[in-house]
Scaffold this motif. Structure first.
Motif, mmCIF file in Angstrom:
data_model
loop_
_atom_site.group_PDB
_atom_site.id
_atom_site.type_symbol
_atom_site.label_atom_id
_atom_site.label_comp_id
_atom_site.label_asym_id
_atom_site.label_seq_id
_atom_site.Cartn_x
_atom_site.Cartn_y
_atom_site.Cartn_z
ATOM 1 N N PRO A 15 0.882 -1.154 0.013
ATOM 2 C CA PRO A 15 0.002 -0.235 0.039
ATOM 3 C C PRO A 15 0.935 1.284 0.178
ATOM 4 C CG PRO A 15 -1.082 -1.724 1.516
ATOM 5 C CD PRO A 15 0.416 -2.255 1.157
ATOM 6 N N GLY A 16 0.630 2.221 -0.960
ATOM 7 C CA GLY A 16 1.164 3.564 -1.003
ATOM 8 C C GLY A 16 2.743 3.550 -1.599
ATOM 9 N N VAL A 70 13.855 -0.448 -1.847
ATOM 10 C CA VAL A 70 12.667 0.146 -1.438
ATOM 11 C C VAL A 70 13.230 1.208 -0.321
ATOM 12 C CG1 VAL A 70 10.443 -0.027 -0.243
ATOM 13 C CG2 VAL A 70 11.367 -1.928 -1.877
ATOM 14 N N VAL A 71 12.966 2.462 -0.212
ATOM 15 C CA VAL A 71 13.232 3.476 0.530
ATOM 16 C C VAL A 71 12.069 4.116 1.218
ATOM 17 C CG1 VAL A 71 15.272 3.923 -0.693
ATOM 18 C CG2 VAL A 71 13.391 5.089 -1.089
ATOM 19 N N GLU A 72 12.465 4.900 2.473
ATOM 20 C CA GLU A 72 11.414 5.776 3.035
ATOM 21 C C GLU A 72 11.300 7.209 2.424
ATOM 22 O OE1 GLU A 72 11.562 5.738 7.066
ATOM 23 O OE2 GLU A 72 10.804 3.675 7.198
ATOM 24 N N ARG A 73 10.067 7.630 2.088
ATOM 25 C CA ARG A 73 9.964 9.240 1.475
ATOM 26 C C ARG A 73 10.557 9.966 2.309
ATOM 27 N NH1 ARG A 73 4.805 6.896 0.281
ATOM 28 N NH2 ARG A 73 4.574 6.463 -1.720
ATOM 29 N N VAL A 91 8.160 4.429 -0.032
ATOM 30 C CA VAL A 91 7.146 4.089 0.784
ATOM 31 C C VAL A 91 7.056 4.861 2.029
ATOM 32 C CG1 VAL A 91 6.982 1.596 0.057
ATOM 33 C CG2 VAL A 91 8.119 1.906 2.011
ATOM 34 N N ASP A 92 6.132 4.859 2.961
ATOM 35 C CA ASP A 92 6.123 5.591 4.107
ATOM 36 C C ASP A 92 6.772 4.784 5.077
ATOM 37 O OD1 ASP A 92 4.586 7.824 3.046
ATOM 38 O OD2 ASP A 92 2.595 6.614 3.454
ATOM 39 N N ASP A 93 6.808 3.545 5.306
ATOM 40 C CA ASP A 93 7.486 2.918 6.311
ATOM 41 C C ASP A 93 7.857 1.637 5.841
ATOM 42 O OD1 ASP A 93 7.734 1.073 8.626
ATOM 43 O OD2 ASP A 93 6.227 1.826 9.711
ATOM 44 N N ALA A 99 7.670 -6.550 5.462
ATOM 45 C CA ALA A 99 6.668 -7.668 5.675
ATOM 46 C C ALA A 99 5.640 -7.937 4.278
ATOM 47 C CB ALA A 99 5.983 -7.508 6.859
ATOM 48 N N GLN A 100 5.186 -6.926 3.734
ATOM 49 C CA GLN A 100 4.368 -6.955 2.820
ATOM 50 C C GLN A 100 4.762 -7.351 1.391
ATOM 51 O OE1 GLN A 100 3.575 -2.841 2.779
ATOM 52 N NE2 GLN A 100 2.004 -2.821 4.582
#
Length: 246
Positions: A15-16, A70-73, A91-93, A99-100
């Motif tokens: 998500p996101g 994959v990084v945090e915004r 992503v935000d987190d 996990a996703q």
């Protein structure tokens, strides 16, 4: 064994998630949060740790052959000038995304099992072993993921380093997939407060939650008894997110 996934398809299940560089045609074969274990085809998820931040190792991961990162915004300064042209997903987190992504890559194995989660300050391992014995005596094929070992009947599951806590999400999902592939109907999972608070068990799809007891512990991490209790409570909240089985 997980199936390879095209990045664009995989991130649809996060998500996101937003592809901010590159294209989605990269093929992802495994999900990893430790830059030292990166191989070709890995999706490296940069997780902020207690002592080091995974974003500091993005270049190392790409040079080691990561298919994408994959990084945090909120940490844009660590990734906006990365060399190369490999895809970057924001992503935000990243802990939640780890996990996703791992669950999606392994085909959400928890959904194919009846998963019993056990939490509590003491007695988790004893309860897990007792339940394993009871279910096996009833003729049920069952796997177990604990803080001291992992058990998949008839399967070589490789190494599982006992650290007295829940392993990271990619290892959790790998072991659940091994249970499904071995024909297990049930999985018994010890759910530590660290594992729950750090999203390692977010995508397990728990069907049953067991609380053994609750006394003050791990307050160096949780800082208060209330936060510790809330972390344990995440196991019960997770029951509401498990898809209803046909």
């Amino acid at each position: 064994m997980s199936d390879a996934r095209v990045l664009a398809s995989l991130i649809e299940e996060i998500p996101g998630a937003e592809l901010v560089r590159g294209d989605g045609d990269a093929v992802v074969e495994h999900v990893e949060h430790d830059s030292r274990r990166i191989e070709a085809g890995a999706l490296f998820v940069a997780v902020p740790g207690f002592n080091v931040d995974g974003h500091a190792f993005l270049t190392d991961a790409l040079e080691a052959g990561a298919a994408a990162v994959v990084v945090e915004r909120g940490r844009r300064g660590t990734w906006r000038h990365l060399p190369g042209d490999q895809p970057i997903v924001a992503v935000d987190d990243t802990r939640a995304a780890l996990a996703q992504a791992a669950a999606a890559l392994h085909g959400h194995p928890g959904r194919d099992l009846t998963v019993i989660g056990i939490t509590g300050t003491d007695g988790k391992t004893t309860t897990a072993y007792l339940l394993t014995s009871i279910l096996e005596a009833a003729g049920v094929r069952v796997g177990r993921l604990g803080t001291v070992d992992a058990y998949v009947p008839g399967a070589d599951i490789g190494s599982h380093t006992a650290r007295m806590t829940t392993p990271e999400a990619p290892e959790v999902q790998r072991l659940l997939r091994a249970m499904v592939d071995a024909g297990c109907e049930y999985a018994i999972v010890e759910a530590t407060s660290h594992g729950l608070a750090l999203h390692r068990l977010d995508e397990v799809a728990f069907d049953v939650a067991v609380l053994t007891n609750l006394t003050g512990d791990h307050l160096d991490f949780h800082e208060s008894f209330e936060a510790y209790r809330e972390a344990k409570g995440r196991l019960f909240s997770a029951l509401d997110r498990t898809p209803i089985r046909p």
